[in-house]
Design a protein around this motif. Structure first.
Motif, PDB file in Angstrom:
ATOM      1  N   GLU A 136       7.879   0.201  17.549  1.00 55.73           N
ATOM      2  CA  GLU A 136       8.615  -0.965  17.088  1.00 55.73           C
ATOM      3  C   GLU A 136      10.058  -0.550  16.921  1.00 55.73           C
ATOM      4  O   GLU A 136      10.345   0.577  16.513  1.00 55.73           O
ATOM      5  N   PHE A 137      10.974  -1.446  17.247  1.00 58.27           N
ATOM      6  CA  PHE A 137      12.388  -1.123  17.158  1.00 58.27           C
ATOM      7  C   PHE A 137      12.996  -1.507  15.809  1.00 58.27           C
ATOM      8  O   PHE A 137      14.008  -0.944  15.404  1.00 58.27           O
ATOM      9  N   ILE A 138      12.399  -2.483  15.123  1.00 60.20           N
ATOM     10  CA  ILE A 138      12.940  -2.955  13.846  1.00 60.20           C
ATOM     11  C   ILE A 138      11.868  -2.784  12.780  1.00 60.20           C
ATOM     12  O   ILE A 138      10.753  -3.283  12.913  1.00 60.20           O
ATOM     13  N   GLY A 139      12.202  -2.069  11.707  1.00 61.41           N
ATOM     14  CA  GLY A 139      11.272  -1.866  10.605  1.00 61.41           C
ATOM     15  C   GLY A 139      10.169  -0.880  10.950  1.00 61.41           C
ATOM     16  O   GLY A 139      10.132  -0.284  12.032  1.00 61.41           O
ATOM     17  N   VAL A 140       9.269  -0.679  10.002  1.00 58.57           N
ATOM     18  CA  VAL A 140       8.090   0.156  10.211  1.00 58.57           C
ATOM     19  C   VAL A 140       6.865  -0.668   9.824  1.00 58.57           C
ATOM     20  O   VAL A 140       6.941  -1.571   8.996  1.00 58.57           O
ATOM     21  N   LEU A 151       6.772   5.816  11.517  1.00 52.05           N
ATOM     22  CA  LEU A 151       5.965   6.067  10.326  1.00 52.05           C
ATOM     23  C   LEU A 151       5.011   7.228  10.556  1.00 52.05           C
ATOM     24  O   LEU A 151       4.777   8.044   9.654  1.00 52.05           O
ATOM     25  N   ALA A 152       4.448   7.325  11.760  1.00 53.69           N
ATOM     26  CA  ALA A 152       3.545   8.433  12.073  1.00 53.69           C
ATOM     27  C   ALA A 152       4.272   9.769  11.967  1.00 53.69           C
ATOM     28  O   ALA A 152       3.720  10.765  11.471  1.00 53.69           O
ATOM     29  N   ARG A 153       5.546   9.806  12.409  1.00 59.91           N
ATOM     30  CA  ARG A 153       6.318  11.054  12.287  1.00 59.91           C
ATOM     31  C   ARG A 153       6.615  11.375  10.830  1.00 59.91           C
ATOM     32  O   ARG A 153       6.580  12.539  10.426  1.00 59.91           O
ATOM     33  N   LYS A 154       6.921  10.362  10.031  1.00 64.54           N
ATOM     34  CA  LYS A 154       7.209  10.598   8.618  1.00 64.54           C
ATOM     35  C   LYS A 154       5.983  11.161   7.890  1.00 64.54           C
ATOM     36  O   LYS A 154       6.121  11.998   6.989  1.00 64.54           O
ATOM     37  N   LEU A 155       4.800  10.688   8.277  1.00 66.52           N
ATOM     38  CA  LEU A 155       3.566  11.155   7.641  1.00 66.52           C
ATOM     39  C   LEU A 155       2.961  12.354   8.357  1.00 66.52           C
ATOM     40  O   LEU A 155       1.958  12.908   7.886  1.00 66.52           O
ATOM     41  N   ALA A 156       3.547  12.741   9.499  1.00 62.61           N
ATOM     42  CA  ALA A 156       3.062  13.878  10.305  1.00 62.61           C
ATOM     43  C   ALA A 156       1.595  13.704  10.677  1.00 62.61           C
ATOM     44  O   ALA A 156       0.782  14.608  10.501  1.00 62.61           O
ATOM     45  N   VAL A 157       1.256  12.517  11.184  1.00 63.13           N
ATOM     46  CA  VAL A 157      -0.117  12.240  11.608  1.00 63.13           C
ATOM     47  C   VAL A 157      -0.115  11.794  13.062  1.00 63.13           C
ATOM     48  O   VAL A 157       0.906  11.350  13.595  1.00 63.13           O
ATOM     49  N   SER A 158      -1.263  11.906  13.686  1.00 60.56           N
ATOM     50  CA  SER A 158      -1.448  11.480  15.070  1.00 60.56           C
ATOM     51  C   SER A 158      -2.823  10.837  15.185  1.00 60.56           C
ATOM     52  O   SER A 158      -3.644  10.933  14.251  1.00 60.56           O
ATOM     53  N   PRO A 159      -3.124  10.160  16.293  1.00 60.47           N
ATOM     54  CA  PRO A 159      -4.427   9.507  16.439  1.00 60.47           C
ATOM     55  C   PRO A 159      -5.582  10.475  16.168  1.00 60.47           C
ATOM     56  O   PRO A 159      -5.602  11.595  16.663  1.00 60.47           O
ATOM     57  N   HIS A 170       0.795  16.146   1.385  1.00 62.84           N
ATOM     58  CA  HIS A 170       1.852  15.980   0.376  1.00 62.84           C
ATOM     59  C   HIS A 170       2.844  14.887   0.763  1.00 62.84           C
ATOM     60  O   HIS A 170       3.786  14.603   0.014  1.00 62.84           O
ATOM     61  N   ARG A 171       2.645  14.266   1.917  1.00 59.48           N
ATOM     62  CA  ARG A 171       3.568  13.229   2.373  1.00 59.48           C
ATOM     63  C   ARG A 171       3.017  11.855   2.003  1.00 59.48           C
ATOM     64  O   ARG A 171       1.822  11.626   2.082  1.00 59.48           O
ATOM     65  N   GLU A 172       3.905  10.939   1.659  1.00 57.57           N
ATOM     66  CA  GLU A 172       3.478   9.580   1.335  1.00 57.57           C
ATOM     67  C   GLU A 172       4.568   8.595   1.719  1.00 57.57           C
ATOM     68  O   GLU A 172       5.742   8.957   1.840  1.00 57.57           O
ATOM     69  N   TRP A 173       4.172   7.350   1.910  1.00 58.54           N
ATOM     70  CA  TRP A 173       5.128   6.307   2.301  1.00 58.54           C
ATOM     71  C   TRP A 173       4.636   4.975   1.743  1.00 58.54           C
ATOM     72  O   TRP A 173       3.491   4.606   1.922  1.00 58.54           O
ATOM     73  N   ALA A 220       0.840  -1.197   0.000  1.00 56.39           N
ATOM     74  CA  ALA A 220       0.000   0.000   0.000  1.00 56.39           C
ATOM     75  C   ALA A 220       0.871   1.240   0.000  1.00 56.39           C
ATOM     76  O   ALA A 220       2.054   1.203   0.367  1.00 56.39           O
ATOM     77  N   ARG A 221       0.256   2.329  -0.414  1.00 51.34           N
ATOM     78  CA  ARG A 221       0.893   3.642  -0.352  1.00 51.34           C
ATOM     79  C   ARG A 221       0.044   4.514   0.560  1.00 51.34           C
ATOM     80  O   ARG A 221      -1.121   4.777   0.277  1.00 51.34           O
ATOM     81  N   LEU A 222       0.628   4.961   1.677  1.00 50.37           N
ATOM     82  CA  LEU A 222      -0.079   5.796   2.640  1.00 50.37           C
ATOM     83  C   LEU A 222       0.155   7.256   2.290  1.00 50.37           C
ATOM     84  O   LEU A 222       1.307   7.672   2.084  1.00 50.37           O
ATOM     85  N   VAL A 223      -0.902   8.025   2.220  1.00 48.66           N
ATOM     86  CA  VAL A 223      -0.805   9.421   1.776  1.00 48.66           C
ATOM     87  C   VAL A 223      -1.461  10.319   2.820  1.00 48.66           C
ATOM     88  O   VAL A 223      -2.608  10.103   3.225  1.00 48.66           O
ATOM     89  N   SER A 224      -0.719  11.319   3.247  1.00 47.40           N
ATOM     90  CA  SER A 224      -1.237  12.355   4.142  1.00 47.40           C
ATOM     91  C   SER A 224      -0.798  13.703   3.592  1.00 47.40           C
ATOM     92  O   SER A 224       0.384  14.065   3.683  1.00 47.40           O
TER      93      SER A 224
END
Length: 791
Positions: free
Chosen positions: A590-594, A556-564, A516-519, A510-514
């Motif tokens: 998580e310590f390993i991976g996202v 991942l939440a920081r990369k997408l700049a999202v919160s609950p 202009h940010r995506e992952w 999947a591609r997560l989009v928030s």
């Protein structure tokens, strides 16, 4: 003037020799900072240069596309897309291998080669043997890591199951590819050279095996210089959507490239953070040493000025003293740094698959490092140098005025304790010069903090292992399926001999989009009653799956700049490529991976599917594990098998090995710095108190009593400085782990009593070693020379 310079140069040489112990100790502190910097810069620049040359020479792709199936003529349409340069169509698939002498399950990724042998994009480096010949459908070339792990070479043979059909394969050569510098199994985050490899076959053989004659399911291409990669990706998505494309993506999202980029970023961080810490200590130490040295040479400065030496001459002389120490530290640091850098670089080559490593470092970086080192050293002694230069001759000829006598607050508070006379002297000397005591205590604290920074990471790796392989993953093995199947298959799986328990899950690209940010990542659907895999929080406690929405790791939440509570758009890169809008239900650790997680039912419902799974997690009977492995290897729908213990072994052999090796070097250099700080503190105290201690010997004090006075003060500084050092080390550790966060792993901050004890013990041992040296010097104290009256 030349005679003046000659006299000062002679004085400089004599002082450097007389202070050789202190000079070498300070030089070691400087060398520690320089060595860590050079070690990191050498590996960073070498890996960067090697990667750049490898990418260019072997034409590494800039855009990647995976498809279900596209006819060969579509390649002409792809080549006509604006901005597309070289392009290669190929067939990719999976295989299960039976390697002689190795019982564990082995899986492989298969890539086709054109009739010409070398593809136009992602060309192959042949390390040994040759590429598979056209018309020989049973020949394969093996990636070097897999071949080395099993001792395979040209002419060796093994069985493989490709698309449900078994065939015997012959090794034609051992190769490397810029696409697989960092080889990771599907769905994994760590390499496993023994159980996963990459194989290349000619397109006729692999096309026939995968039922892809006259078709392809993978594209790699380069983009014309100056043309936007994003525009090419958009055009390819529109063109290839009808062929089941999973979405084109750029080089920055390619697994191997992304992880190598993370490693380079971490090396760059190491090249700045660690030297900054070490240089700060060196600057502080030089300030203390030069200040105290000059205070013992007031009469010498007065004589020099009486003979006509100017303020500038005096300043230049003491500047040369500081710079001589800095140059020695710089040279030592460069030699140690290059040696350690070569060793670490060779270790990186064990799992970063380059044809060879180019040891390169920008000469301007070395020049800049040398300039910074000399400048930092000079600034460390600048205040003392300025005071020496500005000291009026008449004032310099007089000894320093006696300190103002008064009963300190500490003496009042401790007045009820019956101290011995030497102990009273220790208390008075410590409390009546609070600034000097503070600086000495800070030196001890910084030494403690540096050792703590070097050692806390061992505890962090232990916690990472416990969290990932004991709390998160509790299965013995997992099987990845070629296509999703109904979860009812789990009932039949659980009844098979040797399988104690089985549960399913589903992962979709999947591609997560928030905004202009995506992952680009994978969403994992986990059953609510899961027993074999858990999502945990920062306290390692299980996190319940939400009824609706998505759980994201904090990285991942920081990369997408999202919160609950925030909304997130998701493009599913499989099936009908639908878009889903959901909310962020929570953020976990998580310590390993996202990762991104949903309930299995919620994921299947969002995709419009029934109860499907494409991964099966199992606990097995150890006594029947081999038969389970054999059964799964022969099951057509099983793409690959991952064993938890094998993943743990891989973690220690790759990630932990390089991480802890770097940590070991840093800890070793930290110990050197600790000794330098403590040794200089003791030697300076001895130089300052030589006259007083000799006077006490004349008055009848024993050697042990004057040693008690000198070393007792050091003990007080240790008692006060070590706890402060723990606080400083904790702050430095937070700074370090914040700077080192990558997609591959995040180092947790965990400081155990053992780490605190090791850092304290290293400082205490340094103090003991320094104390022994000081004790021996006190035995050989020349009472007549020390007690000569200074006029």
């Amino acid at each position: 003037m030349s005679m003046f310079a000659s006299v000062l140069n002679t004085k400089l040489r004599r002082e450097l020799w007389q202070m050789r112990g202190q000079v070498f100790a300070i030089a070691l502190v400087i060398a520690g900072g320089v060595a860590v910097c050079v070690m990191s810069l050498l590996n960073y620049s070498s890996l960067s240069a090697t990667r750049a040359q490898y990418y260019e020479q072997y034409r590494f792709a800039e855009v990647f596309v995976g498809l279900k199936r596209a006819p060969a003529h579509v390649l002409e349409e792809v080549a006509s897309v604006p901005g597309v340069g070289a392009v290669s169509a190929r067939v990719e698939g999976g295989a299960k291998l039976d390697i002689p002498g190795f019982d564990d399950p082995v899986s492989a990724h298969l890539v086709s080669l054109p009739k010409s042998g070398q593809p136009d994009v992602n060309r192959i480096f042949v390390r040994e043997g040759r590429l598979p010949a056209s018309g020989r459908s049973r020949e394969v070339a093996l990636i070097g890591s897999f071949a080395e792990a099993h001792g395979l070479g040209p002419g060796d043979r093994f069985d493989a199951i490709i698309n449900g059909r078994q065939q015997m394969l012959t090794v034609s050569g051992v190769v490397e590819s810029p696409e697989f510098i960092y080889v990771i199994p599907p769905g994994g985050m760590l390499p496993d050279f023994k159980r996963y490899g990459v194989l290349w076959m000619n397109e006729e053989g692999l096309g026939a095996a995968m039922d892809m004659k006259g078709a392809f399911n993978s594209l790699v291409l380069q983009v014309q210089s100056g043309y936007p990669v994003a525009s090419v990706i958009d055009a390819l998505d529109r063109l290839l959507d009808r062929y089941g494309a999973a979405g084109a993506f750029g080089r920055e999202d390619q697994f191997s490239h992304r992880f190598l980029t993370d490693e380079l970023s971490q090396l760059k961080t190491m090249a700045t953070v660690f030297p900054l810490i070490f240089m700060s200590v060196a600057m502080f130490l030089l300030n203390v040493v030069i200040t105290r040295l000059i205070s013992t040479q007031r009469d010498i400065i007065a004589v020099l000025k009486a003979f006509g030496y100017s303020n500038r001459d005096i300043a230049a002389h003491y500047s040369q003293l500081v710079l001589a120490i800095a140059v020695l530290g710089l040279v030592l640091g460069l030699l140690i740094g290059f040696w350690l850098g070569h060793g670490l670089g060779e270790m990186y080559m064990q799992y970063y698959r380059f044809p060879r490593l180019l040891f390169r470092i920008n000469p301007w970086w070395i020049a800049l490092l040398a300039g910074i080192t000399l400048l930092v050293a000079w600034l460390g002694g600048w205040r003392a140098i300025r005071q020496a230069a500005m000291l009026p001759p008449a004032e310099a000829m007089r000894p320093e005025g006696p300190a103002k006598f008064r009963i300190t607050l500490a003496e009042k508070l401790l007045s009820g304790i019956r101290f011995s006379q030497p102990s009273r002297m220790i208390v008075r000397q410590t409390m009546r010069r609070p600034v000097r005591t503070l600086f000495s205590m800070l030196g001890v604290a910084m030494a403690t903090g540096i050792i703590m920074v070097g050692n806390f990471q061992f505890d962090s790796v232990t916690l990472m292992v416990h969290a990932q392989f004991a709390r998160v993953q509790q299965q013995d093995l997992s099987a990845a399926l070629i296509d999703p199947v109904n979860s009812a298959v789990l009932f039949g799986m659980s009844r098979q001999p040797g399988i104690r328990y089985a549960e399913g899950r589903r992962t979709v690209s999947a591609r997560l989009v928030s905004e202009h940010r995506e992952w680009r990542t994978a969403i994992t659907g986990i059953p609510r009653e899961a027993r074999l895999q858990h999502i945990i929080d920062a306290n390692l406690e299980p996190v319940p799956l939400p009824e609706r929405g998505l759980l994201l790791t904090d990285f991942l939440a920081r990369k997408l700049a999202v919160s609950p509570g925030d909304r997130l758009d998701i493009e599913i890169l499989e099936g009908d490529r639908r878009w889903i809008t959901t909310t962020v239900a929570g953020v976990t650790s998580e310590f390993i991976g996202v990762g991104a997680y949903m309930s299995l039912d919620g994921l299947n419902r969002a995709l419009g599917d029934g109860p499907l799974v494409n991964q099966i997690l199992m606990n097995v009977d150890p006594a029947r594990a081999d038969s389970v492995y054999r059964e799964l290897r022969e099951t057509p729908k099983v793409l690959g098998i991952a064993i938890r213990q094998a993943m743990l072994d891989s973690f220690y052999e790759t990630l932990a090995k390089t991480f802890l090796t770097f940590t070991f070097f840093s800890s070793l250099l930290g110990g050197v710095i600790a000794f330098g700080v403590i040794y200089n503190t003791v030697r300076i105290s001895l130089a300052e108190k030589g006259r007083e201690l000799a006077s006490l010997r004349v008055l009848g004090y024993t050697h042990n009593e004057i040693a008690h006075i000198l070393l007792g003060e050091m003990a007080v500084l240790l008692v006060l400085g070590i706890p402060l050092g723990w606080l400083i080390g904790d702050g430095l550790a937070i700074l370090l782990i914040t700077a080192m966060q990558t997609e591959l792993y995040r180092v947790p901050l965990i400081v155990t009593a053992q780490t605190l004890g090791i850092s304290a013990a290293a400082v205490v041992l340094s103090a003991v070693a320094s104390g022994v040296i000081a004790w021996w010097r006190l035995r050989n104290l020349d009472l007549v020379a020390v007690l000569k009256t200074r006029e």
